[in-house]
Scaffold this active site. Structure first.
Site, PDB file in Angstrom:
ATOM      1  N   ARG A 104       0.804  -1.099   0.017  1.00 46.27           N
ATOM      2  CA  ARG A 104      -0.365   0.062   0.214  1.00 46.27           C
ATOM      3  C   ARG A 104       0.438   1.334  -0.315  1.00 46.27           C
ATOM      4  NH1 ARG A 104      -1.727   1.864   4.653  1.00 46.27           N
ATOM      5  NH2 ARG A 104      -2.255  -0.283   5.098  1.00 46.27           N
ATOM      6  N   TYR A 145     -16.447  16.475 -15.711  1.00 46.75           N
ATOM      7  CA  TYR A 145     -16.343  15.293 -15.881  1.00 46.75           C
ATOM      8  C   TYR A 145     -17.742  14.708 -14.659  1.00 46.75           C
ATOM      9  CZ  TYR A 145     -16.187   9.571 -15.541  1.00 46.75           C
ATOM     10  OH  TYR A 145     -16.414   8.669 -15.225  1.00 46.75           O
ATOM     11  N   ASP A 204      -7.246  18.524 -14.720  1.00 46.96           N
ATOM     12  CA  ASP A 204      -7.254  17.166 -15.119  1.00 46.96           C
ATOM     13  C   ASP A 204      -6.989  16.819 -16.314  1.00 46.96           C
ATOM     14  OD1 ASP A 204      -8.548  15.007 -16.185  1.00 46.96           O
ATOM     15  OD2 ASP A 204     -10.395  14.906 -14.572  1.00 46.96           O
ATOM     16  N   LYS A 220      -8.374   5.454 -19.457  1.00 45.38           N
ATOM     17  CA  LYS A 220      -8.574   6.730 -21.361  1.00 45.38           C
ATOM     18  C   LYS A 220      -7.132   6.693 -21.290  1.00 45.38           C
ATOM     19  CE  LYS A 220     -12.313   7.397 -18.252  1.00 45.38           C
ATOM     20  NZ  LYS A 220     -13.120   8.581 -18.026  1.00 45.38           N
TER      21      LYS A 220
END
Ligand SMILES: *Cc1c(COP(=O)(O)O)cnc(C)c1O
Length: 383
Positions: free
Chosen positions: A46, A98, A170, A195
């Site tokens: 992690r 978004y 973004d 994406k």
């Protein structure tokens, strides 16, 4: 080094033990220690994992940044960046960001005392007017989704800085191949690497990149504390994607231009949103801050019958009806009932997102085939 070389090599070297050319998938949760708290840089996956480190270094290099933290999704990255703020802080974001970002802002972070204003930042005056003394973050998406509006990143980030606010871009739609927000003045870049960066519609992954060491430290602390980390295999897939990012983007851009020009000339099409057109309201800003105009576009039909728009999305044979974008395959979708359905209709209409809008993610197939596909689909809808 230039982009294509960084894409293939940054963050990666042949494996020192075996010479493996590809970064191994370090599928392990924990790492042996020689003495308590003495280890080879990794203790628990992690907090850090070598496959993830390779991806983080690669993405940092591509954005021209020093630091990157990878997340299990774009939303995981966005969530972590918002956690840099505290209760009482005000955030200004674009009004056609978004849908998932709008949702986490209003449905999750408002509960914790953050407040948000959404403005059309393609007119920078709207941002100037919305800034308040307590504005601590300006959230920029450009080109915007799905209207392909363009925000002047240099001016927007300067306004944020003067106001003492962090600026976040973004950069999912443009990718660092087309646009480098850190060089244009942004403090942080976030990505849905799901994406274009992943590029093959086979992984969900996110990233946050910055040049600021103290911001990076905070983001890494949140990454480790909140735990939205990507697994080693997902990092491997994303790394495999970045190796061809420059090649894919060139073809995406080329095909999108062909498709945009075809649609603009089609008698059943009312309007095409594509920043590469000189008639686009912010074309000159796009030309200035982007290398090319990307693989996304959207359009409306002359018919304002919503069912024509919906039907068109089912008539195409190469363009698949699906959410998401940025993969090698072309996708078509209807934002008001799909990707942007979580925006209330009045908010949607006010921001210019019409019910009949159709969005395309233009893939890297043969451009001529894509045009034939749209042509036969348009032939079947009523005008
Ligand atoms: C998809 C997307 C996100 C969210 O990313 P996930 O990887 O789906 O969590 C954020 N911003 C933009 C612009 C996106 O397209």
């Amino acid at each position: 080094m230039n982009f294509g070389t960084l894409a293939v090599h940054a963050g990666q070297e042949p494996d020192p033990t075996t010479g493996a050319i590809m970064t191994p998938i370090y599928q392990t949760s924990t790492f042996a220690q020689t003495e308590p708290a003495v280890h080879k840089g990794y203790d628990y996956s992690r907090a850090g994992n070598p496959t993830r480190t390779a991806l983080e270094k690669n993405l940092a290099a591509l954005e021209g940044g020093k630091h990157c933290a990878a997340f299990s999704s774009g939303m995981g990255a966005i969530d972590a960046v918002l956690k840099l703020l505290k209760s009482g802080d005000h955030v200004i974001a674009g009004n056609d960001i978004y849908g998932g970002t709008y949702r986490i802002f209003t449905m999750v972070f408002e509960q914790f005392g953050l407040s948000f204003d959404f403005v059309d930042m393609s007119d920078i005056e709207n941002l100037r007017k919305a800034l308040r003394p307590d504005t601590k973050m300006v959230w920029i998406e450009t080109p915007t989704n799905p209207l392909l509006r363009i925000v002047d990143v240099r001016v927007a980030t300067q306004l944020a800085r003067k106001n003492g606010a962090l600026s976040v871009v973004d950069n999912t739609f443009a990718t660092p191949f087309l646009q480098k927000p850190l060089e244009l003045g942004a403090d942080i870049v976030v990505h849905s690497a799901t994406k274009y960066i992943g590029g093959h519609s086979d992984v969900i992954l996110g990233a946050a990149i910055t040049n600021d060491g103290s911001l990076a430290e905070k983001i890494h602390f949140i990454q480790k504390s909140s735990g939205a980390v990507p697994g080693p295999f997902d990092c491997f897939l994303a790394l495999r994607g970045t190796k061809t990012l420059h090649l894919r983007m060139q073809r995406h851009c080329e095909n999108a231009r062909l498709v945009a020009e075809f649609l603009r000339a089609h008698p059943k099409v009312k309007h095409v949103n594509y920043p590469g057109f000189e008639s686009h309201p912010n074309h000159s800003i796009a030309a200035d801050q982007m290398r090319d105009f990307g693989g996304m576009l959207s359009f409306t039909l002359k018919s304002d019958d919503i069912s024509s728009a919906k039907k068109l999305t089912t008539f195409t044979k190469i363009f698949t009806l699906a959410e998401s974008l940025g993969g090698v395959e072309s996708l078509i979708e209807h934002p008001s009932s799909m990707t942007h359905a979580s925006l209330p209709r009045d908010v949607r209409i006010k921001s210019g997102l019409e019910d009949t809008l159709i969005r395309l993610s233009v893939g890297v197939e043969d451009g001529e085939d894509l045009i034939y596909d749209l042509e036969q689909a348009l032939d079947r809808v009523s005008s």
